[in-house]
Design a protein around this motif. Structure first.
Motif, PDB file in Angstrom:
ATOM      1  N   LEU A   1       0.820  -1.215   0.000  1.00 61.76           N
ATOM      2  CA  LEU A   1       0.000   0.000   0.000  1.00 61.76           C
ATOM      3  C   LEU A   1       0.849   1.259   0.000  1.00 61.76           C
ATOM      4  N   GLY A   2       2.162   1.100   0.187  1.00 58.00           N
ATOM      5  CA  GLY A   2       3.049   2.246   0.215  1.00 58.00           C
ATOM      6  C   GLY A   2       3.089   2.894   1.584  1.00 58.00           C
ATOM      7  N   GLU A   3       3.662   4.075   1.652  1.00 60.56           N
ATOM      8  CA  GLU A   3       3.837   4.768   2.932  1.00 60.56           C
ATOM      9  C   GLU A   3       2.525   5.430   3.358  1.00 60.56           C
ATOM     10  N   ALA A   4       1.544   4.579   3.614  1.00 57.47           N
ATOM     11  CA  ALA A   4       0.220   5.055   4.012  1.00 57.47           C
ATOM     12  C   ALA A   4       0.166   5.308   5.511  1.00 57.47           C
ATOM     13  N   THR A   5      -0.882   5.973   5.955  1.00 61.11           N
ATOM     14  CA  THR A   5      -1.084   6.165   7.389  1.00 61.11           C
ATOM     15  C   THR A   5      -1.643   4.891   8.009  1.00 61.11           C
ATOM     16  N   GLY A   6      -1.457   4.753   9.314  1.00 61.52           N
ATOM     17  CA  GLY A   6      -2.018   3.607  10.013  1.00 61.52           C
ATOM     18  C   GLY A   6      -3.525   3.565   9.937  1.00 61.52           C
ATOM     19  N   VAL A   7      -4.150   4.736   9.926  1.00 61.29           N
ATOM     20  CA  VAL A   7      -5.608   4.798   9.802  1.00 61.29           C
ATOM     21  C   VAL A   7      -6.047   4.221   8.460  1.00 61.29           C
ATOM     22  N   ALA A   8      -5.354   4.597   7.384  1.00 62.02           N
ATOM     23  CA  ALA A   8      -5.703   4.085   6.060  1.00 62.02           C
ATOM     24  C   ALA A   8      -5.485   2.584   5.979  1.00 62.02           C
ATOM     25  N   VAL A   9      -4.372   2.112   6.505  1.00 65.20           N
ATOM     26  CA  VAL A   9      -4.070   0.683   6.433  1.00 65.20           C
ATOM     27  C   VAL A   9      -5.075  -0.127   7.252  1.00 65.20           C
ATOM     28  N   SER A  10      -5.461   0.370   8.412  1.00 61.76           N
ATOM     29  CA  SER A  10      -6.428  -0.371   9.229  1.00 61.76           C
ATOM     30  C   SER A  10      -7.770  -0.475   8.513  1.00 61.76           C
ATOM     31  N   SER A  11      -8.117   0.524   7.714  1.00 63.43           N
ATOM     32  CA  SER A  11      -9.379   0.455   6.974  1.00 63.43           C
ATOM     33  C   SER A  11      -9.332  -0.611   5.887  1.00 63.43           C
ATOM     34  N   VAL A  12      -8.132  -0.908   5.390  1.00 59.66           N
ATOM     35  CA  VAL A  12      -7.966  -1.932   4.353  1.00 59.66           C
ATOM     36  C   VAL A  12      -7.943  -3.334   4.960  1.00 59.66           C
ATOM     37  N   PHE A  13      -7.319  -3.472   6.122  1.00 62.21           N
ATOM     38  CA  PHE A  13      -7.248  -4.791   6.766  1.00 62.21           C
ATOM     39  C   PHE A  13      -8.607  -5.223   7.321  1.00 62.21           C
ATOM     40  N   VAL A  14      -9.486  -4.304   7.582  1.00 57.40           N
ATOM     41  CA  VAL A  14     -10.907  -4.496   7.885  1.00 57.40           C
ATOM     42  C   VAL A  14     -11.183  -5.234   9.190  1.00 57.40           C
ATOM     43  N   VAL A  15     -10.678  -6.464   9.337  1.00 56.26           N
ATOM     44  CA  VAL A  15     -11.130  -7.305  10.450  1.00 56.26           C
ATOM     45  C   VAL A  15     -10.226  -7.228  11.676  1.00 56.26           C
ATOM     46  N   PHE A  16      -9.230  -6.361  11.648  1.00 57.79           N
ATOM     47  CA  PHE A  16      -8.398  -6.106  12.813  1.00 57.79           C
ATOM     48  C   PHE A  16      -8.982  -4.954  13.632  1.00 57.79           C
ATOM     49  N   GLU A  17      -8.771  -4.982  14.939  1.00 57.11           N
ATOM     50  CA  GLU A  17      -9.145  -3.849  15.770  1.00 57.11           C
ATOM     51  C   GLU A  17      -8.312  -2.655  15.286  1.00 57.11           C
ATOM     52  N   PRO A  18      -8.951  -1.540  14.923  1.00 54.53           N
ATOM     53  CA  PRO A  18      -8.243  -0.468  14.225  1.00 54.53           C
ATOM     54  C   PRO A  18      -7.045   0.113  14.962  1.00 54.53           C
ATOM     55  N   GLU A  19      -7.170   0.370  16.247  1.00 58.25           N
ATOM     56  CA  GLU A  19      -6.061   0.972  16.973  1.00 58.25           C
ATOM     57  C   GLU A  19      -4.889  -0.001  17.111  1.00 58.25           C
ATOM     58  N   ALA A  20      -5.204  -1.272  17.335  1.00 59.81           N
ATOM     59  CA  ALA A  20      -4.143  -2.283  17.421  1.00 59.81           C
ATOM     60  C   ALA A  20      -3.415  -2.396  16.088  1.00 59.81           C
ATOM     61  N   LEU A  21      -4.169  -2.397  15.006  1.00 59.32           N
ATOM     62  CA  LEU A  21      -3.563  -2.510  13.675  1.00 59.32           C
ATOM     63  C   LEU A  21      -2.713  -1.278  13.369  1.00 59.32           C
ATOM     64  N   ARG A  22      -3.225  -0.105  13.719  1.00 54.16           N
ATOM     65  CA  ARG A  22      -2.465   1.122  13.462  1.00 54.16           C
ATOM     66  C   ARG A  22      -1.124   1.078  14.184  1.00 54.16           C
ATOM     67  N   GLY A  23      -1.140   0.647  15.447  1.00 48.10           N
ATOM     68  CA  GLY A  23       0.108   0.572  16.197  1.00 48.10           C
ATOM     69  C   GLY A  23       1.097  -0.398  15.594  1.00 48.10           C
ATOM     70  N   LEU A  24       0.606  -1.561  15.137  1.00 51.12           N
ATOM     71  CA  LEU A  24       1.492  -2.549  14.520  1.00 51.12           C
ATOM     72  C   LEU A  24       2.078  -2.024  13.211  1.00 51.12           C
ATOM     73  N   TRP A  25       1.264  -1.338  12.433  1.00 51.49           N
ATOM     74  CA  TRP A  25       1.748  -0.767  11.173  1.00 51.49           C
ATOM     75  C   TRP A  25       2.848   0.258  11.431  1.00 51.49           C
ATOM     76  N   GLU A  26       2.595   1.159  12.334  1.00 50.27           N
ATOM     77  CA  GLU A  26       3.581   2.208  12.604  1.00 50.27           C
ATOM     78  C   GLU A  26       4.876   1.616  13.159  1.00 50.27           C
ATOM     79  N   GLU A  27       4.751   0.614  14.019  1.00 49.87           N
ATOM     80  CA  GLU A  27       5.940  -0.059  14.536  1.00 49.87           C
ATOM     81  C   GLU A  27       6.684  -0.779  13.420  1.00 49.87           C
ATOM     82  N   GLY A  28       5.947  -1.421  12.539  1.00 49.17           N
ATOM     83  CA  GLY A  28       6.578  -2.200  11.474  1.00 49.17           C
ATOM     84  C   GLY A  28       7.269  -1.360  10.430  1.00 49.17           C
TER      85      GLY A  28
END
Length: 252
Positions: A54-81
């Motif tokens: 998805l490229g250098e997207a925001t965690g909010v954008a990525v969590s909306s794509v992953f759909v079935v993850f808890e959004p805040e948890a997914l955002r944190g994992l994305w930013e850490e990764g």
């Protein structure tokens, strides 16, 4: 072969493809490789790797794509990764990990060249509009050897079905956590970052069945646009065989 037969073949292909890729994604060896690559939390490696296309997207954008993850948890994992090596490099590493897993554990499966050939026909003919993860992964270069290539093709096909399923689910009125509870239950709800108490969604069980059927109908349309009935059945059989071979080869 009738439309009903092709629908059955589509269902029969989807399940083993999903399971083969899930074994790769959740296997301790994959997590260990991510840790060795610098991701202290292997789940951050998974999220950055899978979402890296998805490229250098925001965690909010990525969590909306992953759909079935808890959004805040997914955002944190994305930013850490992505802090470890960025999005594109994370995706490249994850793609190489998928290839390596295929080389180790799919080499004994029959018909891998044919499985890849059939899957590539579907991928080449199916555009990525509205399917962002699939759209990203379908452009990645495939390995030359059959075990790695078959694994990567199944990876892309899994993203295709997941994207179709998420689109249907998003319009169904069933929440992500309800979908987890109606599908694989508490274990997966926890794995995907959702906190208790879990709503069981029991009153939406019939509707969830309709979501699955709508997903399978759309996937049948996608496959039947490029594969004939015999080819669809062949893809299902080869995918099931790949799963059996993988299960036999992968250490517990």
């Amino acid at each position: 072969m009738s439309r009903t037969d092709i629908l059955a073949a589509t269902r029969a292909a989807g399940a083993p493809i999903e399971q083969v890729v899930a074994v790769f994604m959740l296997h301790p060896e994959t997590f260990a490789e991510s840790v060795a690559a610098g991701y202290e939390n292997p789940f951050a490696g998974y999220v950055a790797g899978r979402g890296g296309v998805l490229g250098e997207a925001t965690g909010v954008a990525v969590s909306s794509v992953f759909v079935v993850f808890e959004p805040e948890a997914l955002r944190g994992l994305w930013e850490e990764g992505v802090a470890v090596r960025g999005a594109a490099e994370a995706a490249k590493l994850y793609w190489e990990q998928a290839a390596g897993f295929g080389r180790r554990y799919l080499a004994g499966a029959q018909g891998l060249d044919r499985l890849a050939e059939l899957g590539e026909k579907v991928i080449a003919a199916t555009p990525g509009a509205g399917l962002p993860l699939y759209a990203g992964w379908r452009t990645m270069p495939l390995a030359d050897d059959a075990p790695a290539r078959a694994m990567q093709v199944m990876f892309v096909l899994r993203e295709l079905r997941a994207g179709v399923h998420f689109n249907v689910l998003n319009n169904s009125g069933i929440s992500a956590i309800e979908a987890h509870m109606l599908n694989k239950g508490q274990e997966y709800a926890t794995l995907f970052g959702w906190p208790e108490p879990f709503p069981d969604g029991a009153d939406k069980a019939e509707r969830y069945g309709e979501v699955e059927e709508a997903t399978n109908r759309r996937m049948t349309e996608i496959l039947s646009a490029v594969l004939d009935g015999d080819e669809a059945a062949e893809l299902a059989g080869l995918s099931a065989g790949a799963l059996d071979s993988l299960k036999a080869a992968v250490p517990e």
